[in-house]
Design a protein around this motif. Structure first.
Motif, PDB file in Angstrom:
ATOM      1  N   ALA A   1       0.840  -1.449  -0.372  1.00 13.20           N
ATOM      2  CA  ALA A   1       0.248   0.117  -0.203  1.00 13.20           C
ATOM      3  C   ALA A   1       0.889   1.442   0.190  1.00 13.20           C
ATOM      4  N   ARG A   2       0.182   2.037  -0.575  1.00 11.50           N
ATOM      5  CA  ARG A   2       1.527   3.696  -0.773  1.00 11.50           C
ATOM      6  C   ARG A   2       0.360   4.734  -1.202  1.00 11.50           C
ATOM      7  N   VAL A   3       0.459   5.813   0.210  1.00  9.16           N
ATOM      8  CA  VAL A   3      -0.122   7.344  -0.440  1.00  9.16           C
ATOM      9  C   VAL A   3       1.651   8.013  -0.743  1.00  9.16           C
ATOM     10  N   SER A   4       1.483   9.199  -1.242  1.00 10.05           N
ATOM     11  CA  SER A   4       2.214  10.122  -2.076  1.00 10.05           C
ATOM     12  C   SER A   4       2.831  10.724  -0.716  1.00 10.05           C
ATOM     13  N   SER A   5       1.915  11.271   0.086  1.00  8.56           N
ATOM     14  CA  SER A   5       2.503  12.375   1.240  1.00  8.56           C
ATOM     15  C   SER A   5       1.435  12.281   2.764  1.00  8.56           C
ATOM     16  N   LYS A   6       2.062  12.653   3.116  1.00 13.71           N
ATOM     17  CA  LYS A   6       1.089  12.023   4.734  1.00 13.71           C
ATOM     18  C   LYS A   6      -0.258  13.129   4.418  1.00 13.71           C
ATOM     19  N   GLU A   7       0.167  14.192   3.502  1.00 14.04           N
ATOM     20  CA  GLU A   7      -1.086  15.408   2.754  1.00 14.04           C
ATOM     21  C   GLU A   7      -2.075  14.397   2.116  1.00 14.04           C
ATOM     22  N   GLN A   8      -1.783  14.343   1.348  1.00 14.46           N
ATOM     23  CA  GLN A   8      -2.403  13.118   0.288  1.00 14.46           C
ATOM     24  C   GLN A   8      -3.259  11.894   1.488  1.00 14.46           C
ATOM     25  N   GLU A   9      -2.730  11.687   2.522  1.00 17.92           N
ATOM     26  CA  GLU A   9      -3.478  10.407   3.163  1.00 17.92           C
ATOM     27  C   GLU A   9      -3.869  10.645   3.937  1.00 17.92           C
ATOM     28  N   ARG A  10      -3.887  12.324   4.770  1.00 21.31           N
ATOM     29  CA  ARG A  10      -4.913  13.150   5.603  1.00 21.31           C
ATOM     30  C   ARG A  10      -6.590  13.044   4.268  1.00 21.31           C
ATOM     31  N   GLU A  11      -6.134  13.229   2.723  1.00 22.62           N
ATOM     32  CA  GLU A  11      -7.178  13.962   1.940  1.00 22.62           C
ATOM     33  C   GLU A  11      -7.641  12.500   1.820  1.00 22.62           C
ATOM     34  N   GLY A  12      -7.430  11.642   2.184  1.00 21.01           N
ATOM     35  CA  GLY A  12      -8.253  10.754   2.256  1.00 21.01           C
ATOM     36  C   GLY A  12      -8.040   9.545   1.931  1.00 21.01           C
TER      37      GLY A  12
END
Length: 132
Positions: free
Chosen positions: A12-23
């Motif tokens: 699993a991956r998200v690009s950034s902490k910000e992206q993770e916060r955005e859902g």
């Protein structure tokens, strides 16, 4: 007679902490992949999570995952939410392709391996280029 249980790896991956916060949450990706694994009789033997961009090769846990596959030749299934969660650069695509895995992109409903039809491989290649 019970069905054969196969070993799989979750990525699993998200690009950034910000992206993770955005859902684009890691927990949501993991829940989806674990649920799929249960339904398909896959036993997840390792999980690799990255919270960083995939535009350049060299993600920390992606690299660890490659090492895991190289050291555990009996594990041949990689579960991922969708193409752009696994790779956004061509070098990573080539690296994964060399491992000869079965790639399962759960949200896309696609399973790719050596036996996949050429059309399925072609569509996957287009998805890789679009993710880039």
């Amino acid at each position: 007679m019970s069905a054969r249980i196969e070993k799989a790896v979750l990525y699993a991956r998200v690009s950034s902490k910000e992206q993770e916060r955005e859902g684009f949450s890691i927990p949501a990706q993991c829940k989806l992949l674990r649920s799929y694994a249960d339904r398909q009789n896959y036993r997840i033997v390792a999980e690799f999570i990255d919270v960083e961009t995939a535009k350049q090769s060299g993600r920390t846990n992606f690299t660890e995952m490659i090492r895991f596959f190289e050291e555990n030749s009996d594990v041949k299934i990689l579960l991922c939410e969708k193409t752009d969660r696994l790779y956004r650069n061509f070098a990573d695509y080539v690296t994964i392709d060399k491992l000869g895995l079965t790639l399962v992109f759960v949200k896309e409903g696609s399973v790719l391996n050596k036996q996949s039809r050429s059309h399925e491989k072609f569509i996957h290649g287009i998805k890789v280029l679009m993710a880039k």
